[in-house]
Design a protein around this motif. Structure first.
Motif, PDB file in Angstrom:
ATOM      1  N   VAL A   1      -9.302  22.064   3.840  1.00  0.00           N
ATOM      2  CA  VAL A   1      -8.220  22.975   4.231  1.00  0.00           C
ATOM      3  C   VAL A   1      -6.981  22.159   4.608  1.00  0.00           C
ATOM      4  CG1 VAL A   1      -7.503  24.702   5.923  1.00  0.00           C
ATOM      5  CG2 VAL A   1      -9.805  24.792   4.952  1.00  0.00           C
ATOM      6  N   ALA A   2      -7.201  21.066   5.349  1.00  0.00           N
ATOM      7  CA  ALA A   2      -6.070  20.211   5.733  1.00  0.00           C
ATOM      8  C   ALA A   2      -5.409  19.617   4.497  1.00  0.00           C
ATOM      9  CB  ALA A   2      -6.540  19.096   6.667  1.00  0.00           C
TER      10      ALA A   2
ATOM     11  N   ALA B   1      -3.058  12.162   4.572  1.00  0.00           N
ATOM     12  CA  ALA B   1      -4.318  11.434   4.750  1.00  0.00           C
ATOM     13  C   ALA B   1      -4.749  11.460   6.213  1.00  0.00           C
ATOM     14  CB  ALA B   1      -4.167   9.997   4.258  1.00  0.00           C
ATOM     15  N   ALA B   2      -3.798  11.218   7.116  1.00  0.00           N
ATOM     16  CA  ALA B   2      -4.129  11.239   8.543  1.00  0.00           C
ATOM     17  C   ALA B   2      -4.597  12.635   8.953  1.00  0.00           C
ATOM     18  CB  ALA B   2      -2.909  10.825   9.371  1.00  0.00           C
TER      19      ALA B   2
ATOM     20  N   ARG C   1       0.851  -1.201   0.000  1.00  0.00           N
ATOM     21  CA  ARG C   1       0.000   0.000   0.000  1.00  0.00           C
ATOM     22  C   ARG C   1       0.874   1.233   0.000  1.00  0.00           C
ATOM     23  NH1 ARG C   1      -4.738  -1.927   4.047  1.00  0.00           N
ATOM     24  NH2 ARG C   1      -5.761  -3.236   2.534  1.00  0.00           N
ATOM     25  N   HIS C   2       1.073   1.745  -1.197  1.00  0.00           N
ATOM     26  CA  HIS C   2       2.061   2.800  -1.329  1.00  0.00           C
ATOM     27  C   HIS C   2       1.564   4.136  -0.831  1.00  0.00           C
ATOM     28  CE1 HIS C   2       3.075  -0.020  -4.762  1.00  0.00           C
ATOM     29  NE2 HIS C   2       3.784  -0.351  -3.723  1.00  0.00           N
ATOM     30  N   ASN C   3       0.313   4.400  -1.082  1.00  0.00           N
ATOM     31  CA  ASN C   3      -0.238   5.657  -0.585  1.00  0.00           C
ATOM     32  C   ASN C   3      -1.728   5.479  -0.381  1.00  0.00           C
ATOM     33  OD1 ASN C   3      -1.903   6.780  -2.735  1.00  0.00           O
ATOM     34  ND2 ASN C   3      -0.004   6.949  -3.907  1.00  0.00           N
ATOM     35  N   PRO C   4      -2.351   6.420   0.304  1.00  0.00           N
ATOM     36  CA  PRO C   4      -3.747   6.227   0.707  1.00  0.00           C
ATOM     37  C   PRO C   4      -4.695   6.008  -0.472  1.00  0.00           C
ATOM     38  CG  PRO C   4      -2.796   8.128   1.791  1.00  0.00           C
ATOM     39  CD  PRO C   4      -1.809   7.679   0.794  1.00  0.00           C
TER      40      PRO C   4
END
Lengths: 252, 296, 306
Positions: free
Chosen positions: C91-92, C204-205, A110-113
């Motif tokens: 915004v994030a 993403a987090a 899983r390289h990126n989201p």
């Protein structure tokens, strides 16, 4: 002759005015174990880090399987199928060996989201098989940080294997190991190539190990390539002997 | 153009901006030096730094305002008491979190709000003032310089020179610099690391206390008065480079001048947004600060 | 076993307001449920090693966005709650790729400056946000024709949101994604060498944690019915840090415990703010000195598990 796996072409890296690697060219063929040696400060580590994606080359190119990867970030290099090990132990010390290998597989998959949902089919090496290959199968449920130093380095190799690489970059695989562990490390590197078909590019200080397992060797001195050839060629090369003169190296 | 001093002519306006900038900047330098010293040596972002400034001011309020002690004696005594409190705080609290960034921040935040609440309980929420020991103004190149600010600035310069001499010529000062450069050399200097931590934190608090003590007659005194100087110190230190002493000097004066220029040219809110914008830019462009060395 | 006991205790506490039946207790319980998504958002960032001081601003963005979408555009409240929460997320997403290149204390200062700018915008853009005099007349929340008029109604809404966000965060922690985030926090160089895109995961987090903050903000806006820039500043940063510290960052359950213990304090000590500050400060120092892992460390032995 088959096409080379990795091509390093006229690679130069400067830090300010200091030239750490100057006009280095070599290739690694599929199934080859290729060593880079040189006295301290020869630019081995710099060269390694440029290939691994930690530094951009100042000039020159690195290509892998015919595609230019110069200046790609470390994770992009990893995704191309080039895994690496570290000189110091880099593993997840608080986790079990099993969790370490599992995480490596997850990180490689899983390289990126955005790829989270569309899980691409990816041939992840089987965890138990990798552990058995490394002789870690009895230790799978031990906390990795509690193992002996040599075994921790072996876990590091296991993490790199879980990426499913075609080429493994190894930064001083024998550093910090005792003599019997060094012999085991040399055997492991050979088996990586022979049984898993992984080509190996290694940077190493330990002469007997390098001379014993490498098909070809590049010798650097003060950032410049001074010799390239089989262990026998390199050992008898005049400029290599001069470069190492005064250093306490043993050409076994 | 809408700015304030246009009638006095352009040179006078510029001179006034520079004077205001330097007057403000010197205090920022004093705050930032201590802040950066603590970070450089202990890797702790000292959120309580502003409260030590506040305690210095409260010290002057009590000693000079209530007990009628000589102003300068009161400043020195308030500074020393604050420094002593810093040494105690280091021994009791911070020693156990040296080198741990997040626990260090949380610990100092805790100390900060405890000190605020103690002063709130002791003084009440109303802002207080002390009589100004100096009054009147003098002029330079058309700029107005109040005497009280002049005294503060001269004192600040004396403190800075003393601090410089301490760092350059005392054994402890040299050891501190060595540790800030490279923690492993501490033992080579033959100075015990505990002594270095205690004195670094203590001296930083002494500086902050002196800063607050000097400013006591100029601003109102209250439990929350330290928040703004702490933030300014944080900003200065990030701009100058965390752990860098020359960076703190340069950054402090730069921030003073920038604020003074922005305050002359814009209304205060725009100036505030602009100054935060500058901070964002500096952190993004030069994460190690203008004179910073690489932190990890 | 201990963990189950804690869950049971939390359930019991959650049911308590109906047994007591006092409006005041319902209010405190509602505030706890509102703070839980926010502190869980902050906690997700702590888990990836970043202390974000931007979260009160995200909370405020969610609150104002939800309120304004309903008031100005006549959006149904449930929709404006979700869309409103997406505003801080966006915004994030916009600032994250820049901010998250920066680590440690620099990230702390950066997010603080960001939060101050957002708070200043709330204060100064009076045409939209009502400035310091506030934004009045936020309609009551309604869903499927049900209008939420009583405090207990909002308590149920808050409880549902808190449980959903808790389950989401717990699922993330236990999933492969959780393993990736933890790996990146533990050894970024190693994780990247295996192909993980560190920045993308951090962004993403950040986006998810801003969404949680936004949900919390939206419910707050509908519940209180009035917004001013006041709650979205530094005091809330301190509150959140106290919650995470007291509860413990080692598990998703930690911040929930932190919120349950901490939120009632200012309500109980409303007339003695100086003591509240003192208690906060003593908590921060005490936990840092004697139990860095927070309350959760007394319940769960290992770092995972709850």
């Amino acid at each position: 002759m088959t096409a080379p796996l990795l091509v390093v072409d006229s690679l130069t890296r400067r830090f300010g005015g200091l030239v750490a690697a100057s006009d280095v060219s070599f290739t690694v063929a599929p199934g080859e174990i290729f060593g880079i040696i040189g006295p301290n400060g020869a630019g081995k580590t710099t060269l390694f880090n440029v290939i691994a994606g930690h530094y951009r080359p100042t000039a020159g190119r690195v290509s892998f399987e015919g595609k230019d990867i110069s200046g790609h970030a470390a994770d992009e290099v990893g995704r191309r199928g080039i895994a690496r090990t570290f000189q110091a132990v880099h593993i997840f010390k608080n986790e079990t060996v099993r969790a370490n290998l599992h995480r490596a597989a997850v990180l490689a998959r899983r390289h990126n989201p955005l790829t989270w949902l569309s899980r691409r089919p990816h041939a992840t090496p089987d965890l138990e098989g990798t552990a058995a290959f490394l002789g870690l199968d009895m230790l799978l449920d031990n906390v990795a940080g509690s193992l002996a130093y040599g075994l921790q380095k072996t876990v590091g190799v296991g993490l790199a294997m879980m990426v499913g690489p075609k080429l493994m970059l190894m930064d001083e695989p024998a550093a910090g190991l005792n003599p019997s562990e060094k012999i085991a490390a040399a055997a492991l590197i050979r088996r990586l190539r022979d049984e898993r078909g992984i080509s190996v590019l290694l940077v190493e200080h330990d002469m007997p190990l390098v001379m014993g397992i490498c098909d070809r060797i590049l010798v650097l001195n003060q950032g410049m390539p001074i010799a390239l050839g089989t262990p026998a060629d390199v050992k008898s090369d005049k400029s290599v002997i001069d470069a190492y003169l005064g250093e306490d190296y043993e050409f076994a | 153009m809408p700015h304030k001093g246009v009638a006095r002519g352009e040179t006078a306006v510029i001179a006034q901006m520079i004077v205001n900038g330097l007057l403000g900047g010197l205090i920022y330098v004093i705050m930032a030096l201590g802040f950066t010293l603590i970070f450089g040596i202990m890797r702790i972002v000292n959120f309580a730094h502003g409260e030590f400034y506040m305690l210095g001011a409260v010290g002057v309020l009590v000693l000079f305002g209530n007990f009628g002690m000589n102003y300068f004696v009161a400043v020195v005594v308030a500074g020393l008491l604050t420094g002593a409190l810093g040494v105690i705080a280091e021994r009791v609290l911070f020693r156990s979190v040296v080198g741990e960034e997040m626990p260090g921040m949380i610990m100092s935040l805790g100390l900060s709000i405890i000190l605020q609440s103690v002063v709130l309980l002791a003084l009440g929420p109303e802002e207080q003032t002390v009589a100004r020991p100096f009054s009147g103004i003098w002029r330079i190149a058309g700029a107005v310089v109040p005497w009280d600010r002049t005294v503060v600035s001269i004192s600040a310069i004396i403190i800075l020179v003393a601090f410089y001499i301490f760092l350059k010529f005392s054994r402890l000062g040299l050891a501190m610099q060595a540790v800030a450069q490279d923690p492993t050399t501490a033992s080579l200097m033959g100075v015990e690391s505990g002594t270095i931590y205690a004195s670094a934190y203590g001296i930083a608090c002494l500086l902050a206390g002196l800063g607050g003590a000097l400013m006591a007659p100029i601003y109102t005194i209250g439990p929350y008065m330290g928040q703004s100087p702490m933030l300014k110190a944080f900003v200065v230190v990030v701009i100058g480079g965390l752990g860098s002493i020359p960076g703190a000097m340069l950054g402090g004066l730069l921030l003073g001048l920038t604020e003074s220029v922005l305050a002359t040219l814009m209304d205060s809110t725009t100036a505030l947004i602009a100054s935060f914008g500058v901070v964002l830019l500096v952190v993004l462009m030069r994460p190690n600060g203008l004179l910073g060395r690489t932190v990890r | 076993m201990k963990v189950r006991a804690v869950y049971a205790l939390i359930l019991l506490l959650a049911a308590l307001p109906w047994f007591i039946g006092s409006r005041y207790i319902f209010h405190i319980a509602t505030m706890i449920t509102i703070m839980i998504p926010l502190v869980l958002g902050m906690h997700l960032m702590v888990r990836i090693g970043q202390l974000s001081l931007a979260h009160p601003a995200f909370w405020g963005l969610g609150a104002y966005a939800s309120a304004l979408l309903t008031m100005r555009l006549g959006m149904p409240p449930l929709l404006s709650l979700l869309v409103g929460a997406a505003v801080p997320s966006l915004v994030a997403l916009a600032v994250g790729p820049i901010f998250l290149r920066i680590k440690g204390v620099f990230f702390v200062l950066l997010t603080f400056a960001f939060g101050e700018i957002v708070d200043l915008i709330f204060q100064e853009w009076t045409g939209l946000f009502g400035g310091n005099s506030g934004l009045y007349g936020i309609p009551k929340f309604s869903i499927l024709g049900l209008r939420l008029t009583q405090i207990p109604h909002y308590y149920v809404l808050g409880l549902i949101a808190a449980i959903l966000v808790y389950l989401l965060m717990r699922a993330i922690e236990r999933s492969d994604v959780g393993a990736i985030l933890e790996s990146l926090n533990e050894d970024e160089m190693l994780s990247r060498s295996m192909g993980a895109n560190a920045l993308a995961w951090r962004v993403a987090a950040f986006v998810v944690s801003a969404f949680a903050a936004g949900i919390s903000g939206g419910i707050y806006a509908f519940y209180i019915g009035f917004l001013s820039p006041d709650p979205f500043g530094f005091q809330t940063i301190v509150d959140l840090i106290v919650m995470v510290t007291v509860g413990g960052a080692g598990s998703v359950l930690g911040p929930v415990l932190g919120a349950i213990v901490t939120v009632p304090l200012p309500e109980l000590l409303r007339d003695a703010r100086e003591y509240q500050l003192m208690i906060y400060g003593v908590c921060l120092i005490g936990f840092m000195k004697f139990a860095k892992q927070g309350l959760i460390s007394f319940i769960v032995d290992k770092r995972r598990g709850a």
